[in-house]
Structures are given as structure tokens and as C-alpha cells.
Scaffold this motif. Structure first.
Motif, mmCIF file in Angstrom:
data_model
loop_
_atom_site.group_PDB
_atom_site.id
_atom_site.type_symbol
_atom_site.label_atom_id
_atom_site.label_comp_id
_atom_site.label_asym_id
_atom_site.label_seq_id
_atom_site.Cartn_x
_atom_site.Cartn_y
_atom_site.Cartn_z
ATOM 1 N N VAL A 9 0.844 -1.203 0.000
ATOM 2 C CA VAL A 9 0.000 0.000 0.000
ATOM 3 C C VAL A 9 0.878 1.253 0.000
ATOM 4 N N ARG A 17 2.177 9.423 -6.313
ATOM 5 C CA ARG A 17 2.765 10.768 -6.289
ATOM 6 C C ARG A 17 3.565 11.039 -7.549
ATOM 7 N N ILE A 75 -8.127 2.474 -5.881
ATOM 8 C CA ILE A 75 -7.669 1.412 -4.970
ATOM 9 C C ILE A 75 -7.432 1.962 -3.569
ATOM 10 N N LEU A 76 -6.784 3.131 -3.504
ATOM 11 C CA LEU A 76 -6.442 3.721 -2.204
ATOM 12 C C LEU A 76 -7.625 4.460 -1.570
ATOM 13 N N TRP A 82 -12.753 11.779 2.751
ATOM 14 C CA TRP A 82 -12.833 11.173 4.075
ATOM 15 C C TRP A 82 -13.012 12.265 5.108
ATOM 16 N N PHE A 107 -8.766 14.448 2.424
ATOM 17 C CA PHE A 107 -8.933 14.302 3.872
ATOM 18 C C PHE A 107 -9.399 15.637 4.431
ATOM 19 N N ARG A 188 -2.576 3.611 13.043
ATOM 20 C CA ARG A 188 -1.227 3.843 12.526
ATOM 21 C C ARG A 188 -0.543 4.861 13.412
ATOM 22 N N PRO B 176 6.695 15.365 2.065
ATOM 23 C CA PRO B 176 6.063 14.194 1.458
ATOM 24 C C PRO B 176 6.637 13.906 0.080
ATOM 25 N N VAL B 190 9.282 10.656 7.696
ATOM 26 C CA VAL B 190 8.013 10.659 8.412
ATOM 27 C C VAL B 190 7.010 11.258 7.447
ATOM 28 N N ASP B 191 6.119 10.427 6.958
ATOM 29 C CA ASP B 191 5.284 10.817 5.827
ATOM 30 C C ASP B 191 3.820 10.665 6.200
ATOM 31 N N VAL B 192 3.251 11.768 6.646
ATOM 32 C CA VAL B 192 1.909 11.735 7.214
ATOM 33 C C VAL B 192 0.865 11.387 6.153
ATOM 34 N N THR B 193 1.031 11.939 4.958
ATOM 35 C CA THR B 193 0.064 11.663 3.893
ATOM 36 C C THR B 193 0.041 10.167 3.571
ATOM 37 N N LEU B 194 1.215 9.573 3.561
ATOM 38 C CA LEU B 194 1.311 8.138 3.296
ATOM 39 C C LEU B 194 0.521 7.334 4.335
ATOM 40 N N GLU B 195 0.615 7.741 5.577
ATOM 41 C CA GLU B 195 -0.107 7.021 6.637
ATOM 42 C C GLU B 195 -1.615 7.184 6.463
ATOM 43 N N LEU B 196 -2.024 8.420 6.144
ATOM 44 C CA LEU B 196 -3.458 8.659 5.920
ATOM 45 C C LEU B 196 -3.959 7.839 4.737
ATOM 46 N N GLU B 197 -3.155 7.748 3.698
ATOM 47 C CA GLU B 197 -3.582 6.972 2.535
ATOM 48 C C GLU B 197 -3.683 5.490 2.882
ATOM 49 N N GLY B 198 -2.823 5.040 3.781
ATOM 50 C CA GLY B 198 -2.926 3.657 4.246
ATOM 51 C C GLY B 198 -4.255 3.422 4.969
ATOM 52 N N LEU B 199 -4.657 4.399 5.792
ATOM 53 C CA LEU B 199 -5.950 4.294 6.489
ATOM 54 C C LEU B 199 -7.094 4.335 5.488
ATOM 55 N N SER B 200 -6.983 5.225 4.526
ATOM 56 C CA SER B 200 -7.999 5.348 3.493
ATOM 57 C C SER B 200 -8.162 4.016 2.747
ATOM 58 N N PHE B 201 -7.015 3.414 2.404
ATOM 59 C CA PHE B 201 -7.063 2.119 1.725
ATOM 60 C C PHE B 201 -7.818 1.091 2.577
ATOM 61 N N LEU B 203 -10.056 1.613 4.970
ATOM 62 C CA LEU B 203 -11.497 1.919 5.038
ATOM 63 C C LEU B 203 -12.191 1.520 3.741
ATOM 64 N N ASN B 204 -11.517 1.790 2.644
ATOM 65 C CA ASN B 204 -12.071 1.555 1.331
ATOM 66 C C ASN B 204 -12.237 0.055 1.046
#
Lengths: 206, 206
Positions: A9, A17, A75-76, A82, A107, A188, B176, B190-201, B203-204
Motif C-alpha cells: 500500500v 505521487r 484502490i487507495l 474522508w 482528507f 497507525r 512528502p 516521516v510521511d503523514v500523507t502516506l499514513e493517511l492513505e494507508g488508512l484510506s485504503f 477503510l475503502n
């Protein structure tokens, strides 16, 4: 859909990106090799990652950038919005709140909370900072999907328990502490101290 | 010393936090099972992690909390002070600067930089914000070990190239974007957007 690893993921986010940059620059097709270089993977890995979701791309001509952007966004779950709550209106919360990239990626911060009476009632970009006690009601009313926790370590577990009770199933935690959540909740952690300690270890081992 | 994986180093950091809490609470010995629960690992994993560095602990009585704290701090290089520079004096930079946990763990911010003339010259806790152009000189003078990059994505590669030229070998990046560094440089993101996208994935995919 097959079970997809957290690291796959992550790579998808990185491919996305790069693809969006390429699209903005007018690039129409891209090879798995180019994607690999930017996603920190091998071409075989890229092909494997993308094959998880069906087959895009044609042998010899590469992938259509625009199509791949659309597919990965779907996919993401980035083809929708959200609803996000921010808990903790301190310096870190403020930095996160003003981070425009979030909104651009779908977001949308819908609510802000803090336990400090000195912060409650303040207006943040049109949102009122609410006290933690209102969390249960507002998280439900605003149908929040994701909660961002930016509170001190010793307050974080209490806050997360509240969030979970209000039915939120995705949490991004910035407090430097490991939190307990039920299995149905995805948590996370962004843990800056841990990263610094990793660097310290590396410097020390030299 | 054997080659230690990044994930083992992460677990050591987590064990350490828990051990320090235990020490503060007056606990003298601890079992691998308790450490495992807090570090998100199995007892066998804990024993394996700790055995990388020699053998602490006695069968049946567990590990001495205080001894283990000392050993892990030494292993992670936390028994000394690291000299840190912060590049980017925006909201995120300000949040990181005011994060007291850094200093408590031996990460001492010695210099702050920004490219914005409106920020240069400001005083941050006794430090003057310097322009990016001064980076080379000041990073060397201050013998900076670790640079924290908190600048926008499109500025990050230029800043990192400068940091690397000044001889800094450890970088913690918050922008990012995937950055290119020479092999001798350790880069953590430390990539906050990446973590949010992981959560989004997540949820989706539900």
C-alpha cells in the motif's frame, strides 16, 4: 481482492505521487522501471504490485499515466472524501490542521477537539474547537471516518478509548506511546522520537 | 556486533520506553513476556532482540529493569547528546522545535534555518533563524549530527543536497517526497500523507 501488505500500500502511494507529477508534466506513458526507481522497488515488484488489482499496461508500451493515476486513486480510496477529526489543538495539531496537502488528497478536517479550556471555543478556519467531552456526540454527528490524535503521551490512551467508543474505526496517532485498540480498529503511528532513535542507533554503530 | 534490522531497532525503542516507565514506577525486574506485550512482539522475539547485544537477565528472575534501561540506551546511542539542526521554520518546524521530548532524549537543536526572509533573524528559544545560504558554514561549525527537514515537498531535495554537502550523515525528512541521498547518508522519512492513505485504503477495502 487478495490480501495486500502494508508495504505494498505504501508503494502504491509513492507510485501515485510520481504518476501525478508525470501527468502534470504532460507525460503519457511510463515503464515499470521508471515507477520502480521512484517507488524504491524493482520493476518486477512494480509489476507484481499493480497486478494485484488486475492488469494495466501493455507489454512494450508501458502504462498509461492517467489510467494508472485513476486506478491507484480508486484502490487507495482517494477518489472520495474522508471525514477527519483532529484531537489536540496544540502546536502539532495546528501544524497538521494547516497542512494543505490533506485537503487536496480528500482528507477533510470536520472537527477539532482539545481538553484545555483555554483552547476550547477558538475558531480554526471556521471550525470551533470543542472540549473532549463533546467528542462522542460530534464524531457521530459528523460521521467521522478517521481521527488524528495529536495529544501528549499520557493523555493519548484516554482519547483513543473515547474515539473508539464513538465508533471511529481508523486512527492516526502522533503521541509517542503504543496504544491499545480493539481488533476492528486500524491504528497507525507516526512516532518521531522512534525515528530519531533509529538515526541515533545508526550514528552510534558507525 | 551483528547486523541489526530497522524493525529490531524500533522494538528496542519501544522496550526502552516501557522500561523507563517501569523504572519510574519502582519496578525492579521484568519478564520477557511483559516486555513483549508492550513492544508488540513475542517473548521469543524479545529474548532474541536482547541476545543480539549479549546476555542480560537471569532465567526465572527476568531482566533487571535498570540494567536493561542502561544497556538499551547505550545500544541506541542515547547515553550521549546528538547535535541537531532544524531546516524549515514553518508550523511543522515550530511544533517540532517545541517538542520537549527531543531534548529529554538527548537530541539538542543547535541551529534553525529557513529560506523565507520574513522568518530569518527571528529568535527561537535563544537560537537565531538563519537563511539556507548559511547552512554549509553553520552545520560544520555546530558539528551537527542530524538534520530534520521540515520544508515543502518541492524545496526538500535542494535542502537535502545542501545538508549532505555540509557533511551531515543522518537526515529525518518530513516532506512528502522521496529524496535521493548518497549511500553513506541515512535518511528516514516521516510521511503523514502516506499514513493517511494507508488508512484510506483500509477503510475503502472494507
Amino acid at each position: 481482492m487478495k490480501k495486500i501488505s502494508e508495504s505494498a500500500v505504501r508503494r502504491l502511494s509513492l507510485y501515485l505521487r510520481f504518476l501525478q507529477e508525470a501527468d502534470a508534466a504532460g507525460v503519457e506513458t511510463i515503464s515499470s522501471g521508471e515507477l520502480a526507481r521512484r517507488g524504491g522497488a524493482t520493476s518486477a515488484q512494480v509489476r507484481k504490485d499493480l497486478s494485484l488489482f488486475g492488469s494495466f499496461g501493455k507489454r512494450g508500451t508501458g502504462y498509461s499515466v492517467r489510467e494508472l493515476v485513476r486506478e491507484i486513486r480508486t484502490i487507495l480510496g482517494l477518489d472520495r472524501t474522508w471525514r477527519v477529526a483532529l484531537v489536540g489543538a496544540g502546536k502539532l495539531g495546528s501544524a497538521l490542521f494547516s497542512y494543505r496537502d490533506f485537503e487536496a488528497r480528500g482528507f477533510q478536517i470536520r472537527a477539532v477537539f482539545d481538553s484545555d479550556p483555554g483552547k476550547v471555543g477558538a475558531s480554526w478556519g471556521g471550525l470551533t474547537v470543542f472540549p473532549d467531552e463533546e467528542m462522542d456526540r460530534i464524531l457521530r454527528e459528523e460521521k467521522v471516518d478517521i481521527a488524528i490524535v495529536a495529544v501528549p503521551a499520557d493523555a493519548a490512551q484516554g482519547v483513543v478509548d473515547r474515539i473508539v467508543r464513538a465508533g471511529v474505526r481508523s486512527i492516526l496517532n502522533f503521541a509517542p506511546v503504543r496504544l491499545r485498540v480493539p481488533e476492528a480498529v486500524t491504528l497507525r503511528n507516526v512516532d518521531v522520537t522512534l525515528e530519531l532513535e533509529g538515526l541515533s542507533f545508526g550514528l552510534n554503530a558507525r
